[in-house]
Design a protein around this motif. Structure first.
Motif, PDB file in Angstrom:
ATOM      1  N   HIS A  59       0.831  -1.214   0.000  1.00  0.00           N
ATOM      2  CA  HIS A  59       0.000   0.000   0.000  1.00  0.00           C
ATOM      3  C   HIS A  59       0.870   1.270   0.000  1.00  0.00           C
ATOM      4  O   HIS A  59       0.597   2.222  -0.730  1.00  0.00           O
ATOM      5  CB  HIS A  59      -0.924   0.008   1.229  1.00  0.00           C
ATOM      6  CG  HIS A  59      -1.578   1.339   1.466  1.00  0.00           C
ATOM      7  ND1 HIS A  59      -2.649   1.778   0.725  1.00  0.00           N
ATOM      8  CD2 HIS A  59      -1.269   2.357   2.329  1.00  0.00           C
ATOM      9  CE1 HIS A  59      -2.986   3.002   1.119  1.00  0.00           C
ATOM     10  NE2 HIS A  59      -2.164   3.369   2.099  1.00  0.00           N
TER      11      HIS A  59
ATOM     12  N   LEU B  98       3.995   1.729  -1.004  1.00  0.00           N
ATOM     13  CA  LEU B  98       4.714   1.938  -2.268  1.00  0.00           C
ATOM     14  C   LEU B  98       3.762   2.353  -3.394  1.00  0.00           C
ATOM     15  O   LEU B  98       4.106   3.193  -4.222  1.00  0.00           O
ATOM     16  CB  LEU B  98       5.469   0.659  -2.659  1.00  0.00           C
ATOM     17  CG  LEU B  98       6.943   0.557  -2.249  1.00  0.00           C
ATOM     18  CD1 LEU B  98       7.784   1.545  -3.047  1.00  0.00           C
ATOM     19  CD2 LEU B  98       7.163   0.825  -0.772  1.00  0.00           C
ATOM     20  N   GLU B  99       2.558   1.788  -3.395  1.00  0.00           N
ATOM     21  CA  GLU B  99       1.567   2.159  -4.418  1.00  0.00           C
ATOM     22  C   GLU B  99       1.188   3.640  -4.297  1.00  0.00           C
ATOM     23  O   GLU B  99       0.742   4.253  -5.262  1.00  0.00           O
ATOM     24  CB  GLU B  99       0.291   1.307  -4.261  1.00  0.00           C
ATOM     25  CG  GLU B  99       0.418  -0.136  -4.736  1.00  0.00           C
ATOM     26  CD  GLU B  99       0.656  -0.238  -6.232  1.00  0.00           C
ATOM     27  OE1 GLU B  99       0.270   0.690  -6.964  1.00  0.00           O
ATOM     28  OE2 GLU B  99       1.268  -1.239  -6.660  1.00  0.00           O
ATOM     29  N   ASN B 100       1.316   4.182  -3.102  1.00  0.00           N
ATOM     30  CA  ASN B 100       0.923   5.578  -2.865  1.00  0.00           C
ATOM     31  C   ASN B 100       2.104   6.418  -2.397  1.00  0.00           C
ATOM     32  O   ASN B 100       1.949   7.360  -1.614  1.00  0.00           O
ATOM     33  CB  ASN B 100      -0.200   5.620  -1.825  1.00  0.00           C
ATOM     34  CG  ASN B 100      -1.426   4.897  -2.317  1.00  0.00           C
ATOM     35  OD1 ASN B 100      -2.126   5.380  -3.207  1.00  0.00           O
ATOM     36  ND2 ASN B 100      -1.676   3.712  -1.783  1.00  0.00           N
ATOM     37  N   LEU B 101       3.273   6.067  -2.901  1.00  0.00           N
ATOM     38  CA  LEU B 101       4.510   6.656  -2.393  1.00  0.00           C
ATOM     39  C   LEU B 101       4.549   8.177  -2.536  1.00  0.00           C
ATOM     40  O   LEU B 101       4.994   8.874  -1.623  1.00  0.00           O
ATOM     41  CB  LEU B 101       5.708   6.017  -3.113  1.00  0.00           C
ATOM     42  CG  LEU B 101       7.072   6.377  -2.565  1.00  0.00           C
ATOM     43  CD1 LEU B 101       7.215   5.960  -1.107  1.00  0.00           C
ATOM     44  CD2 LEU B 101       8.176   5.701  -3.397  1.00  0.00           C
ATOM     45  N   ASP B 102       4.079   8.694  -3.655  1.00  0.00           N
ATOM     46  CA  ASP B 102       4.127  10.147  -3.853  1.00  0.00           C
ATOM     47  C   ASP B 102       3.315  10.865  -2.774  1.00  0.00           C
ATOM     48  O   ASP B 102       3.745  11.864  -2.202  1.00  0.00           O
ATOM     49  CB  ASP B 102       3.636  10.544  -5.256  1.00  0.00           C
ATOM     50  CG  ASP B 102       2.296   9.930  -5.609  1.00  0.00           C
ATOM     51  OD1 ASP B 102       1.936   8.887  -5.021  1.00  0.00           O
ATOM     52  OD2 ASP B 102       1.592  10.483  -6.489  1.00  0.00           O
TER      53      ASP B 102
ATOM     54  N   LEU C  23       9.835   1.407  -9.811  1.00  0.00           N
ATOM     55  CA  LEU C  23       8.386   1.528  -9.620  1.00  0.00           C
ATOM     56  C   LEU C  23       7.658   1.186 -10.917  1.00  0.00           C
ATOM     57  O   LEU C  23       8.115   1.530 -12.009  1.00  0.00           O
ATOM     58  CB  LEU C  23       8.020   2.959  -9.213  1.00  0.00           C
ATOM     59  CG  LEU C  23       8.414   3.398  -7.809  1.00  0.00           C
ATOM     60  CD1 LEU C  23       8.166   4.896  -7.658  1.00  0.00           C
ATOM     61  CD2 LEU C  23       7.640   2.620  -6.747  1.00  0.00           C
ATOM     62  N   GLY C  24       6.530   0.541 -10.787  1.00  0.00           N
ATOM     63  CA  GLY C  24       5.725   0.236 -11.957  1.00  0.00           C
ATOM     64  C   GLY C  24       6.297  -0.877 -12.819  1.00  0.00           C
ATOM     65  O   GLY C  24       5.758  -1.177 -13.880  1.00  0.00           O
TER      66      GLY C  24
ATOM     67  N   SER D  90      13.105   5.121  -8.495  1.00  0.00           N
ATOM     68  CA  SER D  90      11.828   5.324  -9.184  1.00  0.00           C
ATOM     69  C   SER D  90      11.757   4.495 -10.475  1.00  0.00           C
ATOM     70  O   SER D  90      10.673   4.159 -10.938  1.00  0.00           O
ATOM     71  CB  SER D  90      11.588   6.807  -9.476  1.00  0.00           C
ATOM     72  OG  SER D  90      12.638   7.329 -10.256  1.00  0.00           O
ATOM     73  N   ASN D  91      12.919   4.150 -11.022  1.00  0.00           N
ATOM     74  CA  ASN D  91      12.901   3.306 -12.221  1.00  0.00           C
ATOM     75  C   ASN D  91      12.408   1.893 -11.933  1.00  0.00           C
ATOM     76  O   ASN D  91      12.094   1.138 -12.846  1.00  0.00           O
ATOM     77  CB  ASN D  91      14.301   3.223 -12.841  1.00  0.00           C
ATOM     78  CG  ASN D  91      14.704   4.554 -13.455  1.00  0.00           C
ATOM     79  OD1 ASN D  91      13.841   5.305 -13.919  1.00  0.00           O
ATOM     80  ND2 ASN D  91      15.981   4.861 -13.421  1.00  0.00           N
TER      81      ASN D  91
ATOM     82  N   GLN E  12       8.973  -4.071  -8.692  1.00  0.00           N
ATOM     83  CA  GLN E  12       8.572  -3.071  -7.685  1.00  0.00           C
ATOM     84  C   GLN E  12       8.664  -3.596  -6.252  1.00  0.00           C
ATOM     85  O   GLN E  12       9.067  -2.876  -5.341  1.00  0.00           O
ATOM     86  CB  GLN E  12       7.145  -2.581  -7.965  1.00  0.00           C
ATOM     87  CG  GLN E  12       6.707  -1.470  -7.006  1.00  0.00           C
ATOM     88  CD  GLN E  12       5.443  -0.762  -7.465  1.00  0.00           C
ATOM     89  OE1 GLN E  12       5.314  -0.403  -8.626  1.00  0.00           O
ATOM     90  NE2 GLN E  12       4.502  -0.567  -6.551  1.00  0.00           N
TER      91      GLN E  12
END
Lengths: 243, 474
Positions: free
Chosen positions: B61, B63-67, B303-304, B300-301, B308
């Motif tokens: 959760h 990491l999915e909403n890290l920003d 992520l996604g 960040s590379n 991940q």
């Protein structure tokens, strides 16, 4: 309090969102976790049972455990002083000293017995740290005590310096029985509640579990690498003085 | 020290590791002890799988909403008077940190252990800016004194050194004149480091977990050095990998509990410190100035992508402590500050395949790492994903493997070649065969047979054996 500054945030966070394949998120609702095993630990334990858990775990964390009543507290502290060969003491400026009878029975008397006492005083600034560095023993109360892990939780403030538990050679934590909770969960829930209510939490919250130690040399446990070499918890039954 | 700890080639590093008898026995006994402690500590709970499940849920959760959580964290840090710098690259991070050090006219910097500052090469940047940098974690202090010997384990960095080597280092570098008894060595380090703490201008720490909702950072140690680094100098800089964050103190509890049990088999380590901003008004100890540097540096590379979940890592080293390959070759063989299974996953992601393409192959894929991971990172699956990528997308499979695959492709494309090949395998390998084992294999077999025997091809082919069997023979 003056606000700090934030640098380079937008580019950084936009990159994060982009890599996650979506727009920046401005609101997120934390989900209900599907499981909460932390609340099961020592769930139905009574205060006396928690004392037993704490006592047993002190053996694991190389910490001396002493259990006493309110009227014997100073006597027990003196015994530990003798054992630790204490000639100088540093402690917080703590109203609990008075409540637990330590002011008149111990702290006020020690100087006449040639034991140097330094009570943390924000007015004295750096002198407090110097005193803590030189002291044989640092004494603090435990604000919350975690039975499962044998941990004392200390909330710093201007009268409760961080150095008292860290710099002296030995450390004594006075653990009021009323501060005992099952584990870290209850302490973090308390802190969480303060945050949710918009209160400022202490700038430093220490979870201390026994003396400083290390296993960096051939995995041999060595005590006192940085902080105190010895630690004692004195559990005092304060339930009688509670309303 | 940077993330890359050696310019040697992978197999040269492995050879060094395999030939280091002390290191190998130290690693083996450390693995047994730490794994034993971890198992005892986790079994004691009775519902460890529930804990792991919760750990995984929280990490996923967050990491999915890290920003969102990073923004919330930064807002709350500044509310308490701290400063936040978001560094996309290591250069940006180092530039900011050295700028603060210069502004504070910092001559001496004390540090508590931090992987991310190793990764970004911070110490040398600070030294270039004229600062003296002192590592205060005992293991890191030993390595720093010994001409910056690289760490070999995430939790026990000086695991590869014996006490006599440590005594000699202290003697040579600091004029130590006592014995190799660990207690005496530690007491000497205590005295030396005490003076460093008291005279430092700047304290630098890593961050085990930041708490978004309160703007706090937490530090988990057994020695208490992080407490001293953050209590005594006038200014503090905390450097965190951007993924090291939890939403609230409620999740901090879970993460710290998972970390302590998985890394050292303790319920909690001796010191866990939660710090929020600089010291409050009136406080005597604690920093007057607090800076939080949040580092991307290639994260960040990840992520996604299919990798991940590697960012879920909480650096407990449980995977390292169960890995049969790590046990065999030791931490230095990985050529990265991130060793073991998580190192084999992370190092190619952060450092690139050019330097780390062999690491995903340095695994037996036994999945012990995946089973040990407290946040359920599917480590062995990620290693397979790396291998697929290296072969298919990057075309960077090791030369030997390419050659072997080419050969197989050629042989398998023609029935007669295949027949010849399988028939002759036994006699081709005969010069290398001793008692039905190949001990010094040629070409791509060499690295394997350097450390293990390989069964020689049978004189009788399976097909021939099968035919005979069909005919009623034995």
């Amino acid at each position: 309090m003056a606000e700090g500054q934030i640098h380079h945030r937008d580019f950084f966070l936009s990159t994060v969102a982009e890599k996650l394949g979506r727009e920046r998120r401005k609101t997120v609702t934390k989900p209900q976790w599907t499981t909460t095993p932390q609340y099961d630990v020592l769930k139905d334990a009574s205060q006396d049972e928690l004392v037993e858990v704490l006592k047993k775990h002190c053996e694991v964390i190389h910490t001396q455990f002493i259990e006493t009543s309110l009227d014997k507290l100073t006597e027990k502290i003196r015994e530990v002083f003798e054992q630790y060969e204490v000639a100088s003491v540093v402690t917080w400026k703590d109203e609990r000293h008075k409540e637990f009878g330590l002011e008149e029975n111990l702290l006020d008397k020690l100087p006449q017995e040639n034991i140097d006492v330094h009570i943390w005083d924000p007015v004295l600034k750096e002198k407090n740290i110097e005193a803590a560095e030189k002291a044989d023993v640092g004494i603090t109360f435990s604000d919350i005590t975690l039975a499962e892990s044998g941990t004392v939780v200390l909330f710093s403030s201007k009268n409760k310096g961080r150095s008292v538990s860290l710099l002296p050679k030995t450390y004594i934590a006075i653990v009021p029985k009323s501060t005992l909770v099952p584990r870290m969960t209850q302490a973090t829930a308390y802190i969480n509640k303060q945050v949710k209510e918009g209160k400022n939490i202490s700038s430093c919250i220490d979870f201390i579990t026994g003396p400083s130690n290390s296993a960096d040399i051939e995995l041999n446990l060595i005590v006192g690498v940085h902080g105190p070499i010895k630690a004692t918890y004195i559990l005092v039954d304060d339930t009688a003085r509670l309303p | 020290m940077a993330m890359k700890i050696s310019d040697d080639k992978f197999f040269d590093r492995v050879e060094k590791g395999v030939n280091n008898t002390f290191m190998r026995s130290a690693v083996a006994s450390a693995q047994e002890r730490m794994q034993g402690k971890r198992l005892a500590a986790t079994e004691e709970l009775g519902n460890w799988e529930e804990w792991r499940k919760l750990g995984e849920e929280i990490r996923t959760h967050t990491l999915e909403n890290l920003d969102y959580y990073l923004e919330q964290l930064s807002e709350n840090v500044v509310k308490r008077g701290g400063h936040v710098f978001f560094a996309s690259t290591k250069e940006e991070a180092n530039e900011y940190i050295t700028k603060v050090a210069k502004e504070k006219q910092a001559k001496k910097v004390v540090k508590s252990k931090s992987m991310v500052t190793e990764e970004i090469h911070l110490n040398s940047a600070l030294e270039k800016a004229g600062c003296e940098v002192v590592e205060t974690d005992l293991g890191e202090y030993i390595l720093q004194l010994d001409d910056h010997d690289p760490p070999s384990h995430i939790v026990v960095p000086a695991l590869h050194k014996n006490k006599e080597q440590i005594r000699d280092t202290f003697k040579e570098k600091r004029g130590y004149d006592k014995s190799e008894i660990p207690e005496e060595l530690a007491l000497f380090a205590r005295e030396q480091l005490r003076q460093e703490f008291l005279s430092a201008d700047l304290g630098i720490t890593g961050c085990n977990f930041a708490v978004a909702e309160s703007g706090s950072i937490s530090l988990v140690t057994n020695e208490g050095n992080a407490g001293l680094v953050t209590a005594l100098p006038k200014a503090q800089i905390t450097v965190m990998g951007m993924e090291r964050i939890v939403p609230t103190w409620e999740e901090l509890d879970i993460m710290v509990s998972l970390l302590c049990r998985s890394s050292v088999g303790q319920k909690l380590t001796s010191y866990i410190t939660g710090l929020t901003g600089p010291k409050d008004e009136g406080d005597v100890d604690g920093p007057e100035e607090f800076h939080l540097v949040i580092v991307d540096n290639g994260r960040s590379n990840i992520l996604g992508t299919e990798f991940q979940s590697a960012l879920h890592c909480i650096r407990c080293a449980a995977c390292v402590n169960v890995c049969p390959v790590y046990r065999h070759v030791g931490g230095h063989s990985y050529g990265s500050i991130y060793a073991g299974p998580i190192g084999a996953v992370l190092s190619p992601l952060l450092g690139g395949y050019e330097d780390y393409k062999e690491l995903p192959y340095a695994s037996s894929l036994c999945a012990a790492c995946t089973d040990a991971c407290p946040v359920k990172i599917p480590l062995h699956e990620l290693l397979i994903k790396h291998r697929r990528k290296i072969v298919e997308d990057e075309k960077k499979s090791p030369f030997g493997e390419k050659l072997a695959m080419k050969g197989f492709q050629l042989a398998a494309s023609s029935p007669s070649l295949y027949k010849t090949g399988t028939k002759s395998a036994s006699s081709v390998m005969a010069p290398f065969t001793k008692e039905n084992n190949i001990q010094k294999g040629p070409g791509p077999m060499k690295p394997w047979t350097d450390v293990r025997d390989f069964p020689a091809p049978s004189k009788e082919r399976f097909r021939d054996w099968y035919k005979k069997r069909e005919k009623g023979g034995k």
